[in-house]
Design an enzyme around this catalytic site. Structure first.
Site, PDB file in Angstrom:
ATOM      1  N   ALA A 114       0.696  -1.329   0.200  1.00 59.50           N
ATOM      2  CA  ALA A 114      -0.005  -0.156   0.094  1.00 59.50           C
ATOM      3  C   ALA A 114       0.835   1.062  -0.010  1.00 59.50           C
ATOM      4  CB  ALA A 114      -0.485  -0.360   1.104  1.00 59.50           C
ATOM      5  N   GLU A 159      -0.332  -9.664  -0.682  1.00 53.17           N
ATOM      6  CA  GLU A 159      -2.325  -9.534  -0.419  1.00 53.17           C
ATOM      7  C   GLU A 159      -2.039  -9.534  -1.711  1.00 53.17           C
ATOM      8  OE1 GLU A 159      -1.907  -6.535   1.948  1.00 53.17           O
ATOM      9  OE2 GLU A 159      -2.506  -7.739   3.350  1.00 53.17           O
ATOM     10  N   GLU A 188       4.611  -4.963   7.063  1.00 56.52           N
ATOM     11  CA  GLU A 188       3.734  -3.650   8.048  1.00 56.52           C
ATOM     12  C   GLU A 188       4.246  -4.071   9.368  1.00 56.52           C
ATOM     13  OE1 GLU A 188       2.604  -6.830   5.822  1.00 56.52           O
ATOM     14  OE2 GLU A 188       0.931  -5.790   4.947  1.00 56.52           O
TER      15      GLU A 188
END
Ligand code: COA
Length: 260
Positions: free
Chosen positions: A66, A114, A134
């Protein structure tokens, strides 16, 4: 829709989606997630598309996660929306009744890992690197990584990856069952398209029922799954392609599937 962050090309029944932000290693920002959602909505309703391939632009990265510049601005409420939005789009990919193949051509980190996990089949280049980093940002995966990684490679190995944030290379990913096959970087896209076209040459009712039957196993017992498979098997035997496939075998010729 004119896309800014993805490329969508449809050829020989294969939709090739390329995440196209190479200067940011194809990190997924909000616009990219919106564009993926739009692309999958149109692919879902496009009878000309039988198989989808997702890859990243450039030679370095599939998707490096992300977009951290957007993550940095989240608060509790917007983080919930952010996670639910991405999770919804990835679930749409996972539940598409057409095969989705990830061609992992470099970093598949965080949301990139993911995204690959939400695809049905993962092929990787030798230089691919997988990870859920993360934890190094003080967060946990938010696009399904804890759930899909635990189911695919087992919870202990998923925990090791998620708790350390370490990257693994393509060989290790293959050993863990995270990727189906490894190719050289130069060969990856061609080999992925070949796989897509091989699947496209089959009867598409059978392809869709096979996906439905296999995906059912995550939600139902073996007994229910076997009954479901029998129902789908019976339905697919009502298609013209079933008659054609079995007749072609008996007549020693190649089947001509019409997807009817
Ligand atoms: N979000 C936003 N930008 C990202 C990004 C991400 N997830 N990953 C890479 N980028 C950007 C970098 O900021 C850099 O931009 P800049 O040139 O404007 O400074 C550009 O992409 C190139 O990345 P860089 O870090 O210089 O490349 P590298 O080869 O040195 O390192 C990585 C590659 C993948 C190891 C490193 O970019 C990285 O750790 N990225 C973050 C991975 C991550 O934590 N993902 C999970 C997010 S939830």
């Amino acid at each position: 829709m004119n896309y800014k962050n993805i490329l969508l090309e449809i050829k020989n029944h294969t939709a090739l989606i390329t995440i196209n932000r190479p200067d940011k290693l194809n990190a997924l920002n909000g616009l990219t997630i919106d564009e993926l959602e739009n692309a999958f909505n149109s692919i879902k309703n496009d009878d000309n598309v039988f198989v989808v391939v997702i890859t990243g632009s450039g030679e370095k990265s599939f998707v490096a996660g992300a977009d951290i510049s957007e993550l940095n601005k989240l608060d509790v409420l917007s983080a919930k929306e952010f996670s639910e939005k991405g999770t919804g789009v990835f679930r749409m990919i996972e539940t598409l009744d057409k095969p989705v193949i990830a061609a992992v051509n470099g970093f598949a980190l965080g949301g990139g890992c993911e995204l690959a996990l939400a695809c049905h089949i993962r092929l990787a280049a030798e230089n691919a690197k997988f990870g859920q980093p993360e934890i190094n940002l003080g967060i946990i995966p938010g696009y399904g990584g804890t759930q899909r990684l635990a189911r695919l490679i087992n919870s202990s190995r998923a925990l090791e990856l998620i708790l350390t944030g370490d990257m693994i290379n393509a060989d290790e990913a293959y050993r863990l069952g995270l990727v189906n096959k490894i190719f050289s970087q130069a060969e990856l896209i061609q080999k992925t398209i070949e796989l897509a076209e091989k699947i496209s040459s089959k009867g598409q009712h059978a392809i869709r029922f096979a996906i439905k039957a296999i995906q059912a196993f995550e939600n139902i017992s073996l007994r229910e799954g076997l009954a479901y498979e029998s129902s789908l098997f019976a339905l697919v035997c009502g298609t013209e392609d079933f008659k054609e496939g079995t007749s072609a075998f008996l007549e020693k010729r190649k089947p001509q599937f019409k997807n009817r």
